[in-house]
Structures are given as C-alpha cells and as structure tokens.
Write an enzyme that holds these catalytic residues in place. Structure first.
Site, PDB file in Angstrom:
ATOM      1  N   HIS A 367       0.830  -1.220   0.000  1.00 32.30           N
ATOM      2  CA  HIS A 367       0.000   0.000   0.000  1.00 32.30           C
ATOM      3  C   HIS A 367       0.851   1.250   0.000  1.00 32.30           C
ATOM      4  CE1 HIS A 367      -2.589  -2.792   2.653  1.00 32.30           C
ATOM      5  NE2 HIS A 367      -2.429  -3.246   1.430  1.00 32.30           N
ATOM      6  N   CYS A 680      -5.180  -0.228 -18.403  1.00 32.48           N
ATOM      7  CA  CYS A 680      -4.817   0.652 -17.286  1.00 32.48           C
ATOM      8  C   CYS A 680      -3.762   0.061 -16.354  1.00 32.48           C
ATOM      9  CB  CYS A 680      -6.054   1.050 -16.495  1.00 32.48           C
ATOM     10  SG  CYS A 680      -6.870  -0.340 -15.721  1.00 32.48           S
TER      11      CYS A 680
END
Ligand code: PEP
Ligand code: MG
Length: 755
Positions: A367, A680
């Site tokens: 993260h 993407c």
C-alpha cells in the site's frame, strides 16, 4: 576465583569523572586506557577505532609502545582485534599467541603478553572499534571484567558518535560511522531525491550512561517494565489494535519478550555493573543485535526487529518520551527512512518536504508503495539494515529509478546526482511543453491518454499532465489510508470531490479491490494461502453485498446529474458482472423511490484481469458498456508469476508472444463489438510497451501521471500503421518465435521513435 577488578561501579564512577573533564578527546582516551588498565590490573589496555576504509587504527594505549598510536593498524578480520571487529563479539584468551587468528604487530611491542581480552565497541549493533586488555600471565578474565570492558566500550562508542574522535586520526579517511554507503534495494517509485535522513522512528539517544545510584536504577527499570507490559496487555485486550496502527502478531511477539526472564536478567546485570537503566537496555540490545545480525534466518531477523522495537519502547518508557513522534523539525528535504510504515503515516508527513522514502521492507504492490507513487515520492524498498546504518540528519540520495540509496555520499556521487536531477527536470519541462499538443501519432491515429489515480491529491495532475480523464480510480486507496471504515457520506463526499476536480473530464471508478493482500487495518482479515487468488475484490463484494451496495450508492449519489463510469475488478465469469449490475440497478431503484437524483448516464464495465475472461470475450461484450485491461493482474495470472514477488515478477517478458496474443485477442473482440477498451495496468506507462499496445490496436491507455509525458513523446513520433504491419505478422501462429522486445527496439531506432 576473585576478580582483579576493583569493583565495576568504582570504575564507572571514575569514568564519569574523566568524561566530565574539560579536556581534548585524545587526552580523554589516554586517561580512559590508564584507568581501565589499573582497574582490571592489566599491563595493557588499547583502543582501536574503525576507519571508513575498513582499517582499525590504534587510538590509545597503556602498556604498548605509545609511538605506535595512530600508526599501528589492522584490517577487519586481521589478527585477534580484526576478528573481534568482524564477529562483533568478545574474545577472552589465556594464551593469545596460541590462537590461529593471532597476528603480531612488531611496532607495538606486544610480544610479551599472553592473556588477552577484547570487546567490540558497539553502537546500535554496529562495530565502531575494539577495546583490548592484555596481561603477561596466563589468565582467563572474569565475567564482570568482560562486562566492565563492554561498558567502557559503550562510553567510547558515544565519543565516536559525538564526532569527538573524527579529527584526531592521522589519516583523512574519516571514521566508519561517517563512511559513505551505497546500499542496493529495489526501485518502487520513480524519481531521484537528494536530502537528509529523517528516521521515522527516531532513535532515542542515551547520553546518561553511568548510574549514580544502582538501587534507584533497578527500581526505575522494574517500574518501566511493568508499565511496558501493561501497555502491551492493554493494547492486546482493548481490540483497538488496528486503530493504533499495531498488528496483533507483532504485539504478541512484544509481549513474549517483555516477559522474557533472560532478557530482563541481562539488563539487571548491566545495571548492577553501574549503568543507568536506559544504558543497560541499550547495551543488552546492542549485544543482541550484533549477535543476531549475523543470522540469515528471516524468522530470527524478524524477531530481532521486534526486540529492537521493544527495547526502544522500554528506553522511551524510561526517558519519559512519547512513542514514535516524527517531531516538527522536519527538514525541507526530508528523506524518510523506516523499516516499514503505513500509507497513512506517510500522508501525515505532508508532501511538501518529503523528497524520498527508503524502507527495509516494502514491495511493488504494498500500500505504501501505491501511495508513494501516487504522491510522486521516489521510493526504494528492501534496503537491508538501512535504519541502523543511517543517523538522523545524514546526507542521503535516493534513486527510485535504479533502486539504490547513497548514504553520506561522496562529493562526486552527489555532483553526479545533482546533474541527474537537472537532467530529469529538463526532461519534465519538455514533457510539460507537450501537454497541450494533440495526442496523435505521426500517421494520424488519435490515442487517448488517461491517468490512474486513487486519492484526491492525485487530481491536480489531471490538468498539469494534460490527461484526457481518469482511466482508473482505485477507490480502495481511500479505504486503505483511513483509520476506520469510511461511511457512505464520507465516500460520497470524496467521489463528489473527485468528479468536481475532474471538471467534466471522464472518471472511471473501480469498485473496491480489497481482500487478499490489500488488507484494511480495521477490517478483520482472513488468512489465505494465496491471497491474490483468494477472496478479494468483486468476490468479496458479491458475497457481502452490504459493503458493495454502500459504495455503489455513494457513487450514484455523487454522480447525480452527471456521468458515472464504474467498473468491477477481478471478474472471472460473465455472470459475476451480471450480478454486480443487478446490484447497481437495485440501488438506482432505491434512490429513485426516495426521489434522489441519479446520474445522467451510467456506464458499467469490467476489468479484464483474469485469464478466463479471454475465452468469454464475445459473451462479455454483449453485457458491458466498456472494458479495461488490468495488465498487472492479467500478466501475473497468465504467467503464474506473483507480481509482488521480486524473484519471479520479472522472470517473464510482458512483451512475450503469448501475452501479446492475449492482449490482441481482447482489443480485437472489443473493436468487433464496438465496445470501448482501455488498458490501465503499469504496462501502459512504459514507452516501449505502450508502443507495442498501439501496434496491437489499443487507442486508449491509462497510466500514472508521471508516465504521460514520456508516452506522449513516444507516440507523437510513431507511425502506428507501419508498426502494426511489422508487429502483427510476428504474432501469427506458425511464425517462428521472435524476440518481440528486440524487434520493437529496432523498429523504434530505425524510424526515430522518441523512447
Ligand atoms: C491491474 O491489475 O493491472 C490494475 C490496474 O489494477 P491493480 O494494479 O490495482 O490490481
Ligand atoms: Mg488488478
């Protein structure tokens, strides 16, 4: 057997007096060696200090030839002194000359001595030098003599750390503590940063080493340990672990150590020998660290980190400081150094002053990496031991492109990097000039370049980088940086702000992609063998529709009167999309029933990132309004190579024939069905790969904002038709397998594509 030592406490009291005297460093060292020699009743006491060039230089001696001071030297690993430095542990020998490691230095005149006791001079587990006593008689030094020597070594370590000994060397190589270090790691977020070290968990510097009242110190230790135990027990019991950023298994490990008798006994012993409580904790930790650093077992090294943390907590407990505050004196050019940290903690520093992030841990998809990339902060991970090697305020350079760090860099390295920064800035300026130029290939193919985002802070890039829209908005980032589950209103507000900031440009939201390894600190996570292929993303959303429906409602409300584009991650079967769409329809009905305004248009799509979808393309096209290829996941599942595992992530080429055929299959199916298709994943942001995608027929790419410039520069110099004519036949079955990467590079070189 009686010790020769006139009481370790007496020695320490004398040491304190010597430390307090207003004399020069050399004189102080000379006094220290005399003091030790007389206390241990040794004929010789010598101090060797480790220089930056890996040489141990004799800094002071009582008993050996004084002319050898600053002249005699040994390399690390050479002789007994070198051995102690290399292994960072004491050596206690009644007959030193019989030891295979013995090396005789004629200039010192040490041939007359038989017994030998040497201890490393340690600081935070690093060896800074060696302290030795010697006697003519054959004797084994006693445990409390070893202790006394180790304690003195701590005092000398502080002199080194304070910079007192730097200037008195005869050589201008400097000391090891200031040695430049080139530390390799892995590149996690692009960019180069020059600045100064900020330790995320500041080390508490223990300066008060020698106790005045041993009884009082023991009592302080006992009280602090009790407080420490209570605070850990409380945290474990309160269930508020997530909120404080702690993790249960780490706390369990802390608790285990905090109740460990052996650990506490060693600290108590150091206090009995005359140290203050905090110095005793530091001494025991430094010894443990030096011993354990030689371990290669990752489990033990992990425990060492836990023990380090616990020792720091105990020291802070003793010194009455708060846990882990970053302080407000953040330099203008802070480079944060940490073992690991959470995404929210990085955001707490504020973007303005942070020039880089260096972690001992961290992976490509952790993260913190995603957030660091989103904020444009260069980041390098997996840099071994950087936390103990770096001191707050050290000069440091982070190279997020090459994946390396230069600590205390030499002037030429610094100059080279300053040049690199200028070069990158010039290139960025070129890209900025391209911002308002059309995104069209040389032969007139229009390519839509969008950007990936996940936080509000990303949105200004939309205008700055000249993106056509947000091709992927990773909604889970907001959830990952929050300390508790964002409520519907909070979610809605954020989506509204995103749409407002996009100012009419399209935004493609992706529903929550959590679960698996994207753990939310406040959400109980379940242990899975293969989290990437586990209960994540839409799977979790469909099984627990409450969560997904809340998000869908927030999105519908936020986009009232505007367009809502929403796609679902990790779809493996068309049926899953049909179910997800049914949830959206239910929510629309609900909103209408309660007279809420709904979006003017709603487009629902699917991320193509599970290979099974490749074989359901035509059916899928009947149901979706658009698709977007998630090449990160698609590739990891296609090649069965974990995207976060550095050993295998780069093993296979993303431009291999097999994967390119898969990507081609998607674009062909979408075009045939007139369904808009975007790509993407990270692939879209790398110029050569983006070139290949255009060759395959992709006309819409979404990437991180920093990649927009390089990709646009590439495509404006590309003849897409000519590339397709060269590339596509190579993907035909039966064609001999070619190295496509090489083919593309050659094509780019021949036709002057700006890569
Ligand atoms: C992907 O998988 O390519 C993707 C864009 O999504 P994420 O990286 O968030 O999994
Ligand atoms: Mg994905």
């Amino acid at each position: 057997m009686r010790s020769n030592l006139a009481g370790p406490r007496l020695l320490l009291r004398r040491l304190r007096e010597v430390m307090a005297e207003p004399i020069k460093a050399q004189e102080r060292l000379d006094k220290i060696v005399v003091l030790i020699a007389s206390n241990v009743v040794a004929e010789v006491c010598s101090v060797y200090i480790l220089r930056a060039d890996g040489v141990l230089e004799l800094y002071a001696t009582e008993g050996l030839n004084r002319d050898a001071v600053h002249k005699a030297s040994l390399r690390v690993g050479q002789g007994l002194v070198g051995l102690i430095a290399a292994e960072a542990r004491p050596l206690n020998l009644p007959n030193a000359r019989a030891h295979p490691g013995f090396a005789y230095l004629p200039e010192t005149g040490e041939e007359a001595y038989n017994s030998f006791l040497g201890v490393p001079i340690l600081r935070a587990g690093r060896t800074l030098g060696v302290l030795v006593v010697q006697n003519k008689s054959h004797r084994t030094y006693l445990e409390d003599e070893v202790e006394a020597l180790q304690t003195t070594a701590m005092v000398i370590a502080e002199m080194v750390a304070a910079g007192e000994l730097e200037a008195i060397s005869q050589k201008d190589t400097g000391l090891d503590l200031s040695r430049p270090i080139h530390a390799p790691g892995i590149a996690l977020a692009d960019g180069v940063g020059l600045g100064h070290v900020v330790l995320h968990e500041p080390r508490v510097v223990v300066t008060n080493l020698i106790a005045e009242d041993t009884e009082a110190e023991s009592a302080r230790l006992e009280a602090a340990i009790n407080r420490l135990r209570l605070s850990i027990d409380d945290l474990l019991a309160s269930g508020e672990i997530a909120a404080t950023g702690e993790h249960r298994d780490v706390l369990e490990a802390y608790r285990m150590f905090a109740y460990d008798r052996g650990w506490i006994r060693k600290i108590e012993e150091a206090i009995r020998n005359g140290l203050t409580a905090e110095a005793a904790v530091e001494k025991v930790q430094s010894d443990t660290r030096a011993r354990m650093l030689r371990q290669t077992d990752p489990y033990l090294r992990e425990r060492l980190h836990d023990l380090d943390d616990l020792a720091h907590r105990l020291i802070r407990e003793l010194m009455g400081r708060q846990h882990g505050s970053a302080g407000d004196e953040l330099p203008q050019d802070a480079i944060i150094v940490a073992r690991n940290m959470g995404a929210a903690e990085l955001l707490d520093y504020g973007r303005d002053r942070v020039r880089g992030l260096v972690l001992e841990e961290g992976g490509a998809t952790s993260h913190i990496t995603i957030v660091s990339r989103a904020l444009g902060i260069p980041m390098v991970g997996q840099v071994e031991d950087i936390v103990s090697l770096a001191d707050a305020g050290d000069a440091i350079i982070i190279d997020g492109e090459a994946g390396e760090v230069h600590l205390r860099p030499a002037v030429d390295v610094e100059n080279a990097y300053a040049e690199k920064v200028r070069f990158r800035a010039r290139r960025q300026a070129q890209y900025r000039r391209l911002r308002n130029k059309p995104s069209v290939t040389k032969d007139g193919a229009e390519i839509s370049l969008q950007m990936n985002a996940g936080l509000l802070v990303d949105l200004p890039h939309l205008a700055e980088a000249g993106a056509a829209g947000v091709g992927l908005f990773r909604t889970e980032l907001q959830f990952m940086v929050a300390s508790s589950f964002p409520r519907m209103r909070e979610q809605q507000l954020q989506y509204e702000q995103v749409l407002d900031a996009a100012d009419g440009k399209p935004v493609t939201f992706r529903s929550l992609d959590i679960g698996g390894d994207k753990v939310l600190p406040y959400l109980r996570s379940i242990q899975e063998e293969n989290p990437a292929m586990g209960w994540r993303a839409l799977r979790l959303g469909l099984d627990r529709p409450g969560l997904l429906r809340t998000q869908i409602r927030a999105l519908l409300k936020a986009a009232a009167g505007r367009e809502l584009k929403l796609m679902f991650p990790m779809v493996a079967e068309v049926e899953e999309f049909i179910q997800a769409r049914a949830l959206v329809e239910k929510e629309i009905k609900h909103l209408r029933r309660h007279s809420h305004e709904t979006p003017e248009t709603i487009r629902l799509g699917v991320m193509v990132e599970v290979p099974s979808l490749l074989f359901q393309m035509d059916e899928l096209m009947e149901h979706v309004d658009f698709i977007s290829v998630g090449s990160n996941d698609l590739f990891q599942f296609f090649c069965a190579a974990d995207r976060g595992n550095t050993r295998v992530a780069d093993r296979f080429d993303t431009l291999g024939v097999g994967f390119l055929r898969a990507l081609q299959r998607v674009v062909v199916a979408a075009n045939r069905a007139h369904v808009p298709v975007t790509l993407c994943g990270e692939l879209a942001g790398r110029p050569l790969e983006a070139m290949a995608l255009i060759g395959l027929g992709y006309r819409d790419l979404s990437m991180s904002p920093a990649s927009l410039g390089p990709v646009k520069a590439m495509l404006r110099t590309l003849d897409a038709g000519r590339l397709s004519a060269r590339l596509l036949p190579r993907l035909e079955p039966g064609h001999p397998q070619t190295d496509i990467r090489d083919l593309l590079k050659r094509f780019a070189a021949e036709t002057d594509v700006a890569l």
